[in-house]
Scaffold this motif. Structure first.
Motif, short mmCIF file in Angstrom:
data_model
loop_
_atom_site.label_atom_id
_atom_site.label_comp_id
_atom_site.label_asym_id
_atom_site.label_seq_id
_atom_site.Cartn_x
_atom_site.Cartn_y
_atom_site.Cartn_z
N VAL A 32 0.85 -1.18 0.00
CA VAL A 32 0.00 0.00 0.00
C VAL A 32 0.90 1.24 0.00
O VAL A 32 1.37 1.69 1.03
N LEU A 33 1.12 1.74 -1.19
CA LEU A 33 1.89 2.96 -1.38
C LEU A 33 0.94 4.15 -1.31
O LEU A 33 -0.28 3.99 -1.44
N PRO A 34 1.47 5.36 -1.15
CA PRO A 34 0.58 6.53 -1.12
C PRO A 34 -0.35 6.61 -2.34
O PRO A 34 -1.52 6.97 -2.20
N VAL A 35 0.15 6.26 -3.52
CA VAL A 35 -0.71 6.34 -4.71
C VAL A 35 -1.85 5.32 -4.62
O VAL A 35 -2.98 5.60 -5.04
N THR A 36 -1.59 4.15 -4.05
CA THR A 36 -2.63 3.13 -3.87
C THR A 36 -3.68 3.64 -2.89
O THR A 36 -4.88 3.55 -3.15
N GLU A 37 -3.21 4.16 -1.78
CA GLU A 37 -4.11 4.68 -0.76
C GLU A 37 -4.97 5.82 -1.31
O GLU A 37 -6.18 5.86 -1.09
N GLU A 38 -4.35 6.73 -2.03
CA GLU A 38 -5.08 7.86 -2.61
C GLU A 38 -6.14 7.37 -3.60
O GLU A 38 -7.27 7.85 -3.61
N PHE A 39 -5.78 6.39 -4.40
CA PHE A 39 -6.69 5.87 -5.41
C PHE A 39 -7.92 5.22 -4.77
O PHE A 39 -9.06 5.54 -5.13
N ILE A 40 -7.70 4.34 -3.80
CA ILE A 40 -8.86 3.67 -3.20
C ILE A 40 -9.72 4.64 -2.39
O ILE A 40 -10.93 4.51 -2.35
N ARG A 41 -9.09 5.65 -1.80
CA ARG A 41 -9.85 6.67 -1.06
C ARG A 41 -10.71 7.48 -2.04
O ARG A 41 -11.87 7.77 -1.78
N LYS A 42 -10.13 7.81 -3.18
CA LYS A 42 -10.87 8.62 -4.17
C LYS A 42 -12.04 7.84 -4.77
O LYS A 42 -13.13 8.39 -4.94
N VAL A 43 -11.83 6.56 -5.04
CA VAL A 43 -12.92 5.74 -5.57
C VAL A 43 -14.04 5.62 -4.54
O VAL A 43 -15.22 5.80 -4.86
N THR A 44 -13.66 5.31 -3.31
CA THR A 44 -14.66 5.17 -2.24
C THR A 44 -15.43 6.47 -2.05
O THR A 44 -16.66 6.48 -1.91
N THR A 45 -14.72 7.59 -2.04
CA THR A 45 -15.35 8.90 -1.89
C THR A 45 -16.35 9.15 -3.01
O THR A 45 -17.48 9.59 -2.76
N GLN A 46 -15.95 8.88 -4.23
CA GLN A 46 -16.82 9.11 -5.38
C GLN A 46 -18.11 8.29 -5.28
O GLN A 46 -19.20 8.81 -5.50
N ILE A 47 -17.96 7.02 -4.94
CA ILE A 47 -19.14 6.15 -4.84
C ILE A 47 -20.07 6.63 -3.73
O ILE A 47 -21.29 6.73 -3.92
N LEU A 48 -19.51 6.93 -2.57
CA LEU A 48 -20.35 7.34 -1.44
C LEU A 48 -20.99 8.70 -1.67
O LEU A 48 -22.14 8.92 -1.27
N ARG A 49 -20.29 9.61 -2.33
CA ARG A 49 -20.89 10.92 -2.64
C ARG A 49 -22.07 10.75 -3.59
O ARG A 49 -23.08 11.42 -3.44
N ARG A 50 -21.93 9.88 -4.57
CA ARG A 50 -23.04 9.64 -5.51
C ARG A 50 -24.26 9.07 -4.81
O ARG A 50 -25.38 9.25 -5.27
N GLY A 52 -25.01 9.91 -1.75
CA GLY A 52 -25.41 10.85 -0.72
C GLY A 52 -24.99 10.43 0.68
O GLY A 52 -25.62 10.80 1.67
N ARG A 53 -23.91 9.65 0.77
CA ARG A 53 -23.45 9.15 2.07
C ARG A 53 -22.06 9.67 2.41
O ARG A 53 -21.17 8.93 2.78
N ASP A 54 -21.91 10.98 2.32
CA ASP A 54 -20.64 11.61 2.68
C ASP A 54 -20.23 11.27 4.11
O ASP A 54 -19.04 11.26 4.43
N ASP A 55 -21.22 11.00 4.96
CA ASP A 55 -20.94 10.70 6.36
C ASP A 55 -20.15 9.41 6.55
O ASP A 55 -19.56 9.18 7.60
N LEU A 56 -20.13 8.55 5.53
CA LEU A 56 -19.42 7.27 5.63
C LEU A 56 -18.05 7.27 4.96
O LEU A 56 -17.33 6.28 5.03
N ILE A 57 -17.68 8.38 4.33
CA ILE A 57 -16.42 8.41 3.57
C ILE A 57 -15.21 8.10 4.44
O ILE A 57 -14.40 7.23 4.09
N THR A 58 -15.08 8.77 5.55
CA THR A 58 -13.90 8.56 6.41
C THR A 58 -13.86 7.13 6.94
O THR A 58 -12.82 6.47 6.87
#
Length: 163
Positions: A32-50, A52-58
């Protein structure tokens, strides 16, 4: 389709297209390199925002990172055991191997052992998808757990669930 992720920005147009079609996103990682971590965080964020569950992103991002790091560490342990000719089915050797593994734990571990894991074809596969209001996360490494490792995990889960 498979892409080598050098940067999140380079892969993102392909990811957005897949997310628009509700396709699963798969990531193969050796550490798990920083680029891997950033990528999975960004994908998860995008899905949860779509959804309407911003509260679950973190929470979801931290959970996914923890699962991924643990799966990668299990593979690093396999590498260390191979390097030191440790028989993981032998209790005494296993304990010696765990001591060596713990002595090697550091923030540099993905950089040192990730390439070694790749040479040994020890990877972590992360699958992220969604449907309607559900986020599906699957993290697995490609080595089975030993019986005693699985027992230890089950004991830890039982303890955590009893709180």
């Amino acid at each position: 389709m498979e892409y080598l992720i050098a940067t999140v920005d380079a892969a993102w147009p392909h990811v957005e297209a897949a997310l628009e079609k509700n396709d699963s996103i798969h990531v193969r990682a050796y550490g798990v390199l920083p680029v891997t971590e950033e990528f999975i965080r960004k994908v998860t964020t995008q899905i949860l925002r779509r959804s309407g569950r911003d509260d679950l992103i973190t929470t979801a991002s931290m959970l996914l990172k923890e699962l991924t790091v643990n799966a990668a560490k299990a593979n690093f342990k396999r590498v260390i055991f191979r390097e030191h000719n440790i028989d993981s089915d032998n209790a005494e050797q296993y304990e010696q191997g765990m001591t060596i593994f713990k002595d090697n734990l550091s923030d540099d571990m993905p950089y040192v052992y990730g390439p070694k894991a790749k040479r040994n074809d020890l990877h972590v596969l992360i699958a992220i998808s969604s449907d309607k209001n559900k986020l599906h996360i699957e993290v697995q490494n490609n080595t089975p757990m030993k019986k005693h490792e699985e027992q230890r995990v089950r004991e830890k889960l039982a303890l955590a669930m009893s709180c």
